[in-house]
Design a protein around this motif. Structure first.
Motif, PDB file in Angstrom:
ATOM      1  N   CYS A  99      -2.066   6.060  -0.574  1.00  0.00           N
ATOM      2  CA  CYS A  99      -3.208   5.548  -0.761  1.00  0.00           C
ATOM      3  C   CYS A  99      -4.336   6.198  -1.221  1.00  0.00           C
ATOM      4  CB  CYS A  99      -3.442   4.634   0.408  1.00  0.00           C
ATOM      5  SG  CYS A  99      -2.718   3.141   0.536  1.00  0.00           S
ATOM      6  N   SER A 132      -5.147  -4.795  -7.712  1.00  0.00           N
ATOM      7  CA  SER A 132      -4.244  -3.757  -7.065  1.00  0.00           C
ATOM      8  C   SER A 132      -3.882  -2.937  -8.378  1.00  0.00           C
ATOM      9  CB  SER A 132      -3.025  -4.215  -6.529  1.00  0.00           C
ATOM     10  OG  SER A 132      -2.141  -3.379  -5.869  1.00  0.00           O
ATOM     11  N   GLN A 178      -6.635  -0.580  -4.180  1.00  0.00           N
ATOM     12  CA  GLN A 178      -6.892  -2.071  -3.893  1.00  0.00           C
ATOM     13  C   GLN A 178      -8.445  -2.348  -4.061  1.00  0.00           C
ATOM     14  OE1 GLN A 178      -3.209  -1.693  -4.084  1.00  0.00           O
ATOM     15  NE2 GLN A 178      -3.766  -0.895  -1.988  1.00  0.00           N
ATOM     16  N   VAL A 180       2.216   2.300   5.487  1.00  0.00           N
ATOM     17  CA  VAL A 180       2.238   2.565   4.131  1.00  0.00           C
ATOM     18  C   VAL A 180       3.392   2.951   3.674  1.00  0.00           C
ATOM     19  CG1 VAL A 180      -0.370   2.976   4.049  1.00  0.00           C
ATOM     20  CG2 VAL A 180       1.130   4.789   4.325  1.00  0.00           C
ATOM     21  N   CYS A 211      -7.073   1.980  -0.023  1.00  0.00           N
ATOM     22  CA  CYS A 211      -6.363   0.723   0.719  1.00  0.00           C
ATOM     23  C   CYS A 211      -7.129   0.143   1.798  1.00  0.00           C
ATOM     24  CB  CYS A 211      -4.852   1.349   0.823  1.00  0.00           C
ATOM     25  SG  CYS A 211      -3.842   1.659  -0.387  1.00  0.00           S
ATOM     26  N   PRO A 215       0.766  -0.975  -0.075  1.00  0.00           N
ATOM     27  CA  PRO A 215      -0.202   0.052   0.079  1.00  0.00           C
ATOM     28  C   PRO A 215       0.790   1.168   0.103  1.00  0.00           C
ATOM     29  CG  PRO A 215      -0.161  -1.204   2.207  1.00  0.00           C
ATOM     30  CD  PRO A 215       0.704  -2.040   1.268  1.00  0.00           C
TER      31      PRO A 215
END
Length: 513
Positions: free
Chosen positions: A129, A192, A225, A147, A132, A126
């Protein structure tokens, strides 16, 4: 780079020297089943009691997703490495069917608990983001994630669209732009996407004098994601171990850090390890890997099955998949092996529990649990032993009440799951294109020399004991901040404390899922 000011140049030179010296050493890490005794103590979230019907039903439920996913489309020597943040992997109950390992990226380093998958290639975490998984959640128990941000690492570099590793060049406005990536996984609308970056991955050499090595590695800055990556699987990133040139084992091999091979050890108790650069040993059994361009998994050919006194002549291909708990076979192989097993059992057949995913289950007789041995014959004639083909069902007091042949019926795809690899060290030799195996005690790996890298104790489970009788991991204490610098290597007189820090045994198994 470690440190600052005038020491930066010196440290950079030292790290480059260490990287050159370590070019022939291997990477290793421990592997734990998500419901193993150690992992159950690490994670605060509840898991079904080991051995109960609920326990096996939960495992099989994840395997069902795995089969649907994989069914689409189709002498040793050298350096070994492990991740610098520790040589353990964790099979965590709330995060799907995957194994996890702690990795450290960037300068200063940030730690991630990433899923390991032999069925995919790209490594991503991640990053900056937009969408996420949360950094902490009741579903994570005591774990807290971090992250990555390229802007926060002094060693981060973008991967330009002109790179030969950029698959989406047609999506670039110019060759100097950052290369985008987008991966659609084969189950649960899971994906992703983001951009590719390069930064340093911290490894340690698995040798008598372990050394920290910085390996420039390409990975995905995962900005968006979807599906399972938002909580139930790989919430903190995924590391692929596949055959593609973008996978971590491939990248390590291309840089000359390790041989293009890795091994995984599956202990009877759920404990295990993975070694990057491990090419196996002269006493292992082997069979060729089948290469299918549209189905690039670790696929082998089985030419026979032995169940007790019954030999079955057959031929089928099967994927050797560490991400599946139980072996799954399609007909006619499933019926051949299960009917032969059933014919040699003296105990009475008993379904035991409606939630059980196995058809052939039995009550425990007065003589205890007695069952025929099972083994596979691979192409070339080598015998693949199945050390433990059954699972034992217990009540909540851990008293055995029955047992089942742990094979599930599949449709169109055959998977040799983790249970058939129990007690084996399995070598995925991508240079010679062979699969190797032998009976092995996963605790035989040397853990006497560890080098500390600053982990985030709030983000990862604590390290287990060093043997089956010493599984007494300590709870994570303190709260070192995420993103702290890599420590200077300790002197010979400085005692290491592997129970309190996530040390390094470069697990060069970077088998990005």
């Amino acid at each position: 780079m470690v440190g600052g000011g005038g020491g930066v140049v010196v440290v950079r030179a030292v790290l480059l020297l260490l990287a050159a010296v370590a070019a022939a050493e291997a990477l290793s890490l421990d592997v734990h089943h998500r419901y193993s005794a150690a992992v159950r103590r690490w994670a605060a979230a509840a898991a079904p009691p080991h051995g109960t019907a609920e326990y096996y039903a939960a495992l099989a439920g994840h395997d069902g997703l795995r089969r649907r996913s994989l069914g689409v489309g189709g002498g040793g020597g050298g350096a070994e490495f492990a991740f610098a943040d520790g040589n353990d992997t964790y099979r965590l109950n709330d995060f799907g069917f995957l194994h996890y390992a702690v990795v450290a990226l960037g300068t200063p380093n940030v730690t991630f608990l990433v899923a390991l998958d032999t069925g995919s290639d790209l490594f991503w975490v991640p990053c900056d983001c937009l969408k996420c998984a949360p950094l902490q959640s009741p579903n994570y128990g005591s774990l807290k994630f971090d992250v990555y941000s390229p802007a926060q690492s002094t060693t981060s570099r973008k991967v330009p669209c002109s790179s030969n590793l950029c698959d989406l060049q047609n999506a670039c406005r110019s060759k100097s732009n950052s290369c985008p990536y987008s991966i659609q996984y084969l189950s649960d609308n899971t994906s992703s996407s983001g951009v590719l970056v390069e930064d340093v991955l911290y490894l340690t050499s698995d040798s008598a004098q372990s050394k920290i090595v910085t390996a420039p590695i390409m990975f995905g800055c995962g900005q968006v994601q979807t599906g399972s990556f938002l909580g139930s699987a790989a919430p903190n990133g995924l590391l692929g171990l596949g055959m593609d040139s973008k996978s971590v084992p491939s990248l390590l091999a291309s840089k000359g850090l390790a041989a293009n091979s890795f091994s995984m050890c599956f202990g009877d108790d759920g404990h295990g390890r993975i070694n990057f650069g491990d090419t196996g040993s002269s006493d292992q059994k082997e069979t060729p890997l089948n290469v299918y361009k549209q189905n690039p998994y670790y696929n082998i050919t089985i030419t026979g099955i032995t169940v007790g006194s019954k030999s079955i002549s057959t031929e089928f291909s099967a994927i050797v998949d560490s991400g599946t708990s139980f072996t799954a076979l399609s007909d006619p192989m499933y019926t051949q092996i299960t009917s032969s097993f059933d014919a040699q059992i003296r105990s009475s057949r008993n379904m035991l529990d409606s939630s059980m995913p196995f058809e052939f289950c039995y009550s425990v007789s007065a003589n205890g649990i007695v069952h025929p041995n099972v083994s596979l014959t691979a192409k070339g004639g080598s015998i693949f032993p199945v050390n433990d083909p059954i699972i034992t069902i217990t009540d909540n007091a851990f008293n055995p009440v029955g047992y089942c042949l742990a094979i599930m019926k599949s449709e169109g795809v055959n998977l040799i799951g983790e249970n058939f690899m129990s007690g084996l060290k399995v070598v995925f030799d991508r240079e010679r294109m062979v699969l190797g195996w032998k009976n092995f005690n996963c605790y035989n790996f040397d853990e006497s020399s560890r080098l500390p890298v600053n982990p985030s104790p709030s983000a990862v489970p604590p390290k287990p004991g060093l043997g089956p009788s010493s599984y007494t991991p300590e709870a994570a204490k303190g709260a070192l901040p995420n993103g702290t610098q890599v420590n200077v290597m300790p002197s010979a007189s400085s005692p290491l404390q592997p129970q309190s820090v996530f040390a390094a045994i470069v697990l060069l198994f970077l088998i990005v899922l």
